[in-house]
Design an enzyme around this catalytic site. Sequence first.
Site, PDB file in Angstrom:
ATOM      1  N   GLY A 193     -32.555  17.002  34.097  1.00 58.28           N
ATOM      2  CA  GLY A 193     -33.997  16.906  33.936  1.00 58.28           C
ATOM      3  C   GLY A 193     -34.837  17.984  34.601  1.00 58.28           C
ATOM      4  O   GLY A 193     -35.928  18.290  34.144  1.00 58.28           O
ATOM      5  N   GLY A 247     -36.799   5.926  43.161  1.00 60.49           N
ATOM      6  CA  GLY A 247     -36.294   6.632  44.331  1.00 60.49           C
ATOM      7  C   GLY A 247     -34.822   6.366  44.604  1.00 60.49           C
ATOM      8  O   GLY A 247     -34.257   6.923  45.541  1.00 60.49           O
ATOM      9  N   THR A 284     -32.208   7.328  42.951  1.00 57.24           N
ATOM     10  CA  THR A 284     -31.431   8.549  42.776  1.00 57.24           C
ATOM     11  C   THR A 284     -31.557   9.445  44.003  1.00 57.24           C
ATOM     12  O   THR A 284     -30.561   9.920  44.548  1.00 57.24           O
ATOM     13  CB  THR A 284     -31.919   9.326  41.528  1.00 57.24           C
ATOM     14  OG1 THR A 284     -31.897   8.445  40.408  1.00 57.24           O
ATOM     15  CG2 THR A 284     -31.057  10.538  41.253  1.00 57.24           C
ATOM     16  N   ASP A 315     -36.182  13.529  29.158  1.00 58.37           N
ATOM     17  CA  ASP A 315     -35.716  13.117  27.838  1.00 58.37           C
ATOM     18  C   ASP A 315     -35.865  11.624  27.591  1.00 58.37           C
ATOM     19  O   ASP A 315     -35.983  10.828  28.522  1.00 58.37           O
ATOM     20  CB  ASP A 315     -34.240  13.476  27.673  1.00 58.37           C
ATOM     21  CG  ASP A 315     -33.339  12.532  28.485  1.00 58.37           C
ATOM     22  OD1 ASP A 315     -33.582  12.405  29.704  1.00 58.37           O
ATOM     23  OD2 ASP A 315     -32.430  11.923  27.905  1.00 58.37           O
ATOM     24  N   ASP A 356     -38.895   8.039  40.480  1.00 57.91           N
ATOM     25  CA  ASP A 356     -39.383   6.782  39.923  1.00 57.91           C
ATOM     26  C   ASP A 356     -39.151   5.691  40.978  1.00 57.91           C
ATOM     27  O   ASP A 356     -39.962   5.541  41.889  1.00 57.91           O
ATOM     28  CB  ASP A 356     -38.617   6.557  38.605  1.00 57.91           C
ATOM     29  CG  ASP A 356     -39.153   5.426  37.757  1.00 57.91           C
ATOM     30  OD1 ASP A 356     -39.939   4.626  38.260  1.00 57.91           O
ATOM     31  OD2 ASP A 356     -38.778   5.336  36.572  1.00 57.91           O
TER      32      ASP A 356
HETATM   33  P1  IMP Z   1     -35.171   6.912  40.042  1.00 60.52           P
HETATM   34  O1  IMP Z   1     -33.753   6.862  40.542  1.00 60.52           O
HETATM   35  O2  IMP Z   1     -35.652   5.545  39.600  1.00 60.52           O
HETATM   36  O3  IMP Z   1     -36.130   7.563  41.004  1.00 60.52           O
HETATM   37  O4  IMP Z   1     -35.170   7.724  38.688  1.00 60.52           O
HETATM   38  C1  IMP Z   1     -34.925   9.048  38.642  1.00 60.52           C
HETATM   39  C2  IMP Z   1     -34.374   9.501  37.317  1.00 60.52           C
HETATM   40  O5  IMP Z   1     -34.649   8.603  36.223  1.00 60.52           O
HETATM   41  C3  IMP Z   1     -35.051  10.790  36.965  1.00 60.52           C
HETATM   42  O6  IMP Z   1     -34.376  11.893  37.520  1.00 60.52           O
HETATM   43  C4  IMP Z   1     -35.049  10.773  35.459  1.00 60.52           C
HETATM   44  O7  IMP Z   1     -33.849  11.336  34.984  1.00 60.52           O
HETATM   45  C5  IMP Z   1     -35.103   9.312  35.093  1.00 60.52           C
HETATM   46  N1  IMP Z   1     -36.491   8.879  34.773  1.00 60.52           N
HETATM   47  C6  IMP Z   1     -37.308   8.130  35.526  1.00 60.52           C
HETATM   48  N2  IMP Z   1     -38.493   7.922  34.932  1.00 60.52           N
HETATM   49  C7  IMP Z   1     -38.425   8.582  33.741  1.00 60.52           C
HETATM   50  C8  IMP Z   1     -39.362   8.756  32.643  1.00 60.52           C
HETATM   51  O8  IMP Z   1     -40.517   8.267  32.628  1.00 60.52           O
HETATM   52  N3  IMP Z   1     -38.906   9.507  31.597  1.00 60.52           N
HETATM   53  C9  IMP Z   1     -37.670  10.082  31.557  1.00 60.52           C
HETATM   54  N4  IMP Z   1     -36.777   9.937  32.563  1.00 60.52           N
HETATM   55  C10 IMP Z   1     -37.145   9.191  33.638  1.00 60.52           C
HETATM   56 MG    MG Z   2     -33.047  13.400  36.814  1.00 60.84          MG
END
Ligand code: IMP
Ligand code: MG
Length: 179
Positions: free
Chosen positions: A50, A110, A112, A164, A108
């Site tokens: 991404g 967090g 990850t 994506d 999002d």
């Molecule tokens: P987290 O682990 O919830 O912080 O999510 C991180 C990963 O989810 C990002 O690196 C994206 O690959 C994916 N992601 C989170 N929100 C979106 C979105 O609105 N559109 C596309 N990908 C997302």
């Molecule tokens: Mg990502």
Amino acid sequence: MNQIKLHDKVFRMSIPEQEIDRAVQAVADKINADHRDSDSVPLFLSVLNGSFMFAANLIKRITFPCEISFVKLASYHGERSSGNVTELIGISDALVGRDIIVIEDIVDTGNTYESLMATLMRHNPQSVKIAAMLLKPEVYQKTLPIDYVAMQISNDFIVGYGLDYNGLGRNLPNIYKVV
Ligand code: IMP
Ligand code: MG
């Protein structure tokens, strides 16, 4: 291209490229200013897939000597722990003693970044910071600081500029929000 369809969903233009560029420049300015009195050579770590477009845009605006490398995260469930464990694929540089700046497309929940941080810490870096193109502050509930954020957005699913929906939309120069 105000409205586009990817798979089964329709998306509407939300953030135009020029606005993204301005926000990326502001983040680069801040990183450059924070580095002014330092002679360390940071290693930027772009998390694929991404962040490739944000990383390319950001790194050319960095004005001090630095390195950039690209990693992928593979998630798997540890044999004993119930939590998600991540493994870094593509680390060819030694991270020991390095100042690392992670480049992420979006934070999002967090989850990850939290597991990436735990993984990076096992490599004994000097410091770890993050530059995220986007943050969803309504969703993010972790305590780890998100050091640099280009833009904050509401809790909507978005695509474009590297992000994506099931593989599609990464090539779009603007950011689109699901309708
Ligand atoms: P987290 O682990 O919830 O912080 O999510 C991180 C990963 O989810 C990002 O690196 C994206 O690959 C994916 N992601 C989170 N929100 C979106 C979105 O609105 N559109 C596309 N990908 C997302
Ligand atoms: Mg990502």
